[in-house]
Write an enzyme that holds these catalytic residues in place. Sequence first.
Site, PDB file in Angstrom:
ATOM      1  N   ASP A 202       0.827  -1.200   0.000  1.00  0.00           N
ATOM      2  CA  ASP A 202       0.000   0.000   0.000  1.00  0.00           C
ATOM      3  C   ASP A 202       0.868   1.260   0.000  1.00  0.00           C
ATOM      4  O   ASP A 202       1.874   1.315   0.718  1.00  0.00           O
ATOM      5  CB  ASP A 202      -0.874  -0.038   1.268  1.00  0.00           C
TER       6      ASP A 202
ATOM      7  N   GLU B 293       1.845  -0.345  -4.863  1.00  0.00           N
ATOM      8  CA  GLU B 293       0.861   0.663  -5.288  1.00  0.00           C
ATOM      9  C   GLU B 293       1.641   1.943  -5.522  1.00  0.00           C
ATOM     10  O   GLU B 293       1.991   2.666  -4.599  1.00  0.00           O
ATOM     11  CB  GLU B 293      -0.202   0.890  -4.211  1.00  0.00           C
TER      12      GLU B 293
HETATM   13  C1  NOJ Z   1      -4.521   2.921  -0.877  1.00  0.00           C
HETATM   14  C2  NOJ Z   1      -5.621   1.949  -0.615  1.00  0.00           C
HETATM   15  O1  NOJ Z   1      -5.899   1.246  -1.789  1.00  0.00           O
HETATM   16  C3  NOJ Z   1      -6.798   2.779  -0.135  1.00  0.00           C
HETATM   17  O2  NOJ Z   1      -7.972   2.030  -0.073  1.00  0.00           O
HETATM   18  C4  NOJ Z   1      -6.443   3.387   1.196  1.00  0.00           C
HETATM   19  O3  NOJ Z   1      -7.487   4.232   1.604  1.00  0.00           O
HETATM   20  C5  NOJ Z   1      -5.153   4.177   1.102  1.00  0.00           C
HETATM   21  N1  NOJ Z   1      -4.122   3.512   0.361  1.00  0.00           N
HETATM   22  C6  NOJ Z   1      -4.602   4.458   2.474  1.00  0.00           C
HETATM   23  O4  NOJ Z   1      -4.086   3.284   3.034  1.00  0.00           O
END
Ligand code: NOJ
Length: 517
Positions: free
Chosen positions: A204, A264
């Site tokens: 993440d 991500e």
């Molecule tokens: C990316 C995640 O996919 C999302 O759902 C989340 O709110 C944020 N990161 C914060 O962790």
Amino acid sequence: MTEALDWWRTATVYQIYVRSFADSNGDGVGDLEGIRSRLDYLKDLGVDAVWLTPFYPSPMVDNGYDVADPRDVDPLFGDLATFDRLLADAHARGIKVTVDVVPNHTSSQHPWFQAALASPPGSPERARYWFRDGKGPDGDEPPNNWQSCFKGPAWTRVADGQWYLHLFTPEQPDLNWSNPEVVADFHRTLRFWLDRGVDGFRIDVAHGMAKPADLPDMDPRAMFNVVEHANYYDPRLNNEGVLELHEGIRRVLDEYPGTAAIGEVWTFDDEQMSQYIAPGRLHLGFNFRLALTEFDADKLRAAIDRSLAAPLSVGAPPTWTLSNHDVWRQVSRYGDGEIGLARARAMALVELALPGVVYLYNGEELGLPNGPLTEEQSTDPGGTSDMQGSRDVARIPLPWSGDMPPFGFTTGQRTWLPMPVEWADRTVEKQEADRSSTLWLYRDALRLRKTHPAMSGDTVSWEDAPPGCFVMRREGGLRCVLNSSDAPVDLPPGEVLLASSQVQDGKLQPNAAAWLV
Ligand code: NOJ
């Protein structure tokens, strides 16, 4: 052997939004046992791996992306023994399991943050996060102008007057990755799950973990157009120091051959992306271009070419994704109703014809649109203008069977988000019985993607096509034709392997795609 270790280079990975996939205990929230009970569904679909969204103990302010203990299971979702059973049963079916990890921040309920609050400014407890004095005569202005990626300032003040940084909600304080304790604890978390047998991670906010020590102001224009983001100075994200952190993570994974991590990484700068996935760093980086491109053959072709450039330059596989739990479902993005569904089906064939790794989001194989939600029903703390309102519209529980909500998702009556009555014709049960359903289109496409010799090669080339269309060719010989124009077009000669709508007299309908050899 090598092939098995490299599974992640060509995998189709199915994202399970754990709250919304299947509920085993009647509380209306999906859980690990629910997933375990549906593994045969995933096997029949033909996916190679799953990505489980966070299931760790959490106050659930951001549906689990606020982690209070990264090495346990929240009772809402089960326990470690259930996780182990799920893992073993998935492996028995040849399905790899990757789990979400959240290194950028913890929950404010994490013992570390609680200790930081109870400790004075300058203490080692505060040094695991970003505590700073404020600006202005009384220190009552935030330390810099950073905005949260959700809404409001990225700083919250605590009782003794200091401020702490949170790129997301105030309940998600950012960790300070220049502190070796933070690094060591995250590596411990990775090993904890790797030792249990997981096959990899989704990381993440992998582009946000490093911040410059002096926390300089950002260009306010960087808020919040992700595509043009690279044009503006934004020290919150994509700092060079982050690459070294990914090298450290990679060294841990390299101790466990056959495991892989995808970051991500929100960047649309090819050079930057290639640095993240260069040898010795992340195995894969998410590529959100397809999810952000409208249904237009020319624009999609450009998006595909751009998406291939960065990974090819460093020998990493390209990745593709049409949706996830943070963006609108593709059926709704493409116009909802029949047109939205037709386009989403066409795009499934485009995506699944591409080389590399495909990430599917649970429910897209059923052609689900966004769910209708009122503001009161939404639980999402995010929902920026960029994300077009509440992200919960794409997180409605999956309809499995029956004619009325909750459609077999739970044995109880209520579901954590309401399910629309109109989904009666989108259930797994209905679609399994209908050979022309979207579920069968995905099943057929996944089978061909895996087994057909024409689906080979690392790149694509483009052949002549009528206006509003493209003909994309894999090196192995597969042609994928997309028609985004408003008139039927002649297909090139060849055998049609699969089509998203009926091909008649050699013509491909508007809003459709076909695979030919
Ligand atoms: C990316 C995640 O996919 C999302 O759902 C989340 O709110 C944020 N990161 C914060 O962790």
